[in-house]
Enzyme design. Structure first.
Site: not given
Length: 202
Positions: A117, A169, A182
């Site tokens: 991320s 995602d 995610h």
């Protein structure tokens, strides 16, 4: 002259002093076959986070042997403002510095830069901060749930880069919504570890 009580106390405290003695100098000289510098995702705790860091480390140890891999987490805020800036600037610099210092102290280690991320943003940013002669020494780059999906990791060739993004995602699509897609990258760590091993030639 010491009393018997003082002698007894000294005898009891001696093992504690040995246990408390710093061992960093010994550990600092021990270089692993593979060293991973990992940046966790936004709002995750610790330096390795929970979604990807720990299972990735476990997968690497399984693939490479526990004595052959070290994972060092980047200490940075991992907060929402940093994500909105395209990756925390100070954290990006910290990661770049960790790359340089690791290669300096362990020139023969296979160095991997990795993130999840916002940590993926740090990987991209750190690579841009490093000179070409340094990025050329990076064994591989692995990013899970990359907000900069589609962008190369500067200085790391495509065959040494593994960017993993799940269908659906939103973060990988340039958005800011944290959906289930995610949060499931732990399932990809075994394949990612195999990629690291192959890129390292081990």
């Amino acid at each position: 002259m010491k009393t018997s009580a003082q002698q007894l106390l000294s005898a009891l405290l001696l093992p504690l002093s040995v246990l408390a003695a710093p061992t960093g100098s010994i550990e600092a000289r021990a270089c692993s076959d593979v060293t991973v510098i990992f940046a966790r995702g936004t709002t995750e705790t610790g330096t390795l986070g929970t979604v990807v860091g720990p299972p990735f480390l476990a997968a690497l140890k399984s693939a490479l042997g526990s004595s052959s891999v070290t994972m060092n987490g980047v200490d940075y805020p991992a907060d929402v403002p940093g994500f909105l800036q395209g990756g925390d600037p100070a954290g990006s610099q910290t990661m770049a510095t960790m790359v340089t210092s690791t290669l300096s102290s362990c020139p023969d280690t296979k160095l991997v830069i990795s993130g999840y991320s916002q940590g993926g943003q740090l990987v991209h940013n750190a690579a841009k901060l490093l000179p070409a002669e340094t990025t050329a020494k990076i064994s591989s780059a692995v990013i899970f749930g990359d907000p900069d999906n589609g962008d190369p990791v500067q200085g790391v060739s495509a065959d040494r880069t593994d960017i993993i993004c799940h269908a659906g995602d939103n973060i990988c699509q340039g958005g800011s919504l944290i959906l289930l897609a995610h949060l499931t990258y732990g399932m990809d760590t075994t394949a990612a570890a195999a990629f690291v091993k192959k890129a390292a030639g081990l």
